[in-house]
Design a protein around this motif. Sequence first.
Motif, mmCIF file in Angstrom:
data_model
loop_
_atom_site.group_PDB
_atom_site.id
_atom_site.type_symbol
_atom_site.label_atom_id
_atom_site.label_comp_id
_atom_site.label_asym_id
_atom_site.label_seq_id
_atom_site.Cartn_x
_atom_site.Cartn_y
_atom_site.Cartn_z
ATOM 1 N N HIS A 152 0.829 -1.201 0.000
ATOM 2 C CA HIS A 152 0.000 0.000 0.000
ATOM 3 C C HIS A 152 0.869 1.259 0.000
ATOM 4 O O HIS A 152 2.059 1.211 0.295
ATOM 5 C CB HIS A 152 -0.911 -0.006 1.223
ATOM 6 C CG HIS A 152 -1.810 -1.202 1.301
ATOM 7 N ND1 HIS A 152 -3.135 -1.160 0.986
ATOM 8 C CD2 HIS A 152 -1.556 -2.501 1.649
ATOM 9 C CE1 HIS A 152 -3.683 -2.356 1.134
ATOM 10 N NE2 HIS A 152 -2.736 -3.196 1.539
ATOM 11 N N ASP A 156 0.501 9.911 1.296
ATOM 12 C CA ASP A 156 -0.216 10.446 0.142
ATOM 13 C C ASP A 156 0.824 10.757 -0.933
ATOM 14 O O ASP A 156 1.696 11.611 -0.728
ATOM 15 C CB ASP A 156 -0.968 11.720 0.526
ATOM 16 C CG ASP A 156 -2.134 11.452 1.460
ATOM 17 O OD1 ASP A 156 -2.674 10.328 1.435
ATOM 18 O OD2 ASP A 156 -2.510 12.368 2.217
ATOM 19 N N THR A 218 -1.367 -2.280 -9.003
ATOM 20 C CA THR A 218 -2.780 -1.939 -9.148
ATOM 21 C C THR A 218 -2.985 -0.637 -9.906
ATOM 22 O O THR A 218 -3.923 -0.502 -10.683
ATOM 23 C CB THR A 218 -3.430 -1.823 -7.757
ATOM 24 O OG1 THR A 218 -3.066 -2.953 -6.974
ATOM 25 C CG2 THR A 218 -4.927 -1.726 -7.849
ATOM 26 N N VAL A 240 -2.149 8.437 -5.319
ATOM 27 C CA VAL A 240 -2.583 7.345 -4.435
ATOM 28 C C VAL A 240 -2.586 7.870 -2.999
ATOM 29 O O VAL A 240 -1.609 8.446 -2.541
ATOM 30 C CB VAL A 240 -1.676 6.103 -4.552
ATOM 31 C CG1 VAL A 240 -1.939 5.347 -5.827
ATOM 32 C CG2 VAL A 240 -0.200 6.473 -4.466
ATOM 33 N N GLU A 241 -3.690 7.678 -2.312
ATOM 34 C CA GLU A 241 -3.797 8.120 -0.930
ATOM 35 C C GLU A 241 -3.071 7.149 -0.007
ATOM 36 O O GLU A 241 -2.939 5.967 -0.312
ATOM 37 C CB GLU A 241 -5.265 8.209 -0.515
ATOM 38 C CG GLU A 241 -6.052 9.277 -1.247
ATOM 39 C CD GLU A 241 -7.495 9.344 -0.769
ATOM 40 O OE1 GLU A 241 -7.888 8.481 0.061
ATOM 41 O OE2 GLU A 241 -8.213 10.258 -1.211
ATOM 42 N N ALA A 244 -3.831 3.307 0.354
ATOM 43 C CA ALA A 244 -4.445 2.737 -0.844
ATOM 44 C C ALA A 244 -3.563 1.615 -1.389
ATOM 45 O O ALA A 244 -2.331 1.693 -1.348
ATOM 46 C CB ALA A 244 -4.647 3.808 -1.905
ATOM 47 N N GLU A 245 -4.202 0.586 -1.909
ATOM 48 C CA GLU A 245 -3.438 -0.531 -2.454
ATOM 49 C C GLU A 245 -2.633 -0.084 -3.673
ATOM 50 O O GLU A 245 -3.133 0.628 -4.541
ATOM 51 C CB GLU A 245 -4.398 -1.653 -2.852
ATOM 52 C CG GLU A 245 -3.690 -2.900 -3.367
ATOM 53 C CD GLU A 245 -4.685 -3.964 -3.796
ATOM 54 O OE1 GLU A 245 -4.682 -4.312 -4.991
ATOM 55 O OE2 GLU A 245 -5.472 -4.426 -2.929
#
Length: 284
Positions: A152, A156, A218, A240-241, A244-245
């Motif tokens: 992940h 951020d 992803t 991507v936060e 997040a994956e």
Amino acid sequence: MRNGLMRVLMQEDLNFLLTNRLPRRWATNMVGRIAATRHPIVAKPALAAWRFFCDVDLSDAETTRFASLRDGFIRRLRAGARSFAAGARVVASPCDAIVGAHGRVEDGRVYQVKGFPYRLDELVPDAALAARFADGWFVTLRLTAGMYHRFHAPADLTVEAVTYQSGDCWNVNPIALKRVERLFCRNERAVIEARDADGRALLLVPVAAILVASIRLTFLDTERTLREQGPGRRACDVAVEKGAEMGWFEHGSTIVMFLPASARLRDGLREGAPIRAGEAIADW
């Protein structure tokens, strides 16, 4: 019985022989085919062997019933099983792992274990990119075969590029790291370049290993593995936060994370200790 058998298999000479002296790519491809097979005649004994040998903990998994070994490897966790350390200045662990070598990058030199250095510009094929972290920080995170295999965003981030580097598939366990020089630089890997909202740079380098059938990202394309997409650098601009994956391994492997000199690793990190995705690992 299991403990006695595992003690035999973890004897250094035997373990190294079994996991590195066999045809590594052939074994990896074979395990990949077995793992993807959903027929119960293949899937049930494969899953049983995985649970027996790999100390699998499914207590936080979304489900404990899998149609194939691959489904077990890439299992999702139930909602709320991992929480990511809050704060814009806090960098979290991207994955469940065992903490490996970590500390300062010494003028471009990194350690896979004590006494076994490698050059960052050998791991990262772009010399200019490697130079930006030549006096930064690094932490090695090893995912074992029984662990949760998804990783992940540690903060951020905006992902700016991904470089795929083809290579070998040596085992990445501590036994091999003490015997094979520059092991991470030899293995198949991806270099993920990212920045946070304030422009601070970060590198994530997922490194494949023996029996790792694929690395999938992803935010790029989960239908095709990085190997199928081919070598080279791909520019991108993907937000991507934190939490997040970002992708997954289809078996245990390693992620090496690099931070600039302005960051700092947390004092509590200890080599050999487990860490979970979301736990604070560094501060900007």
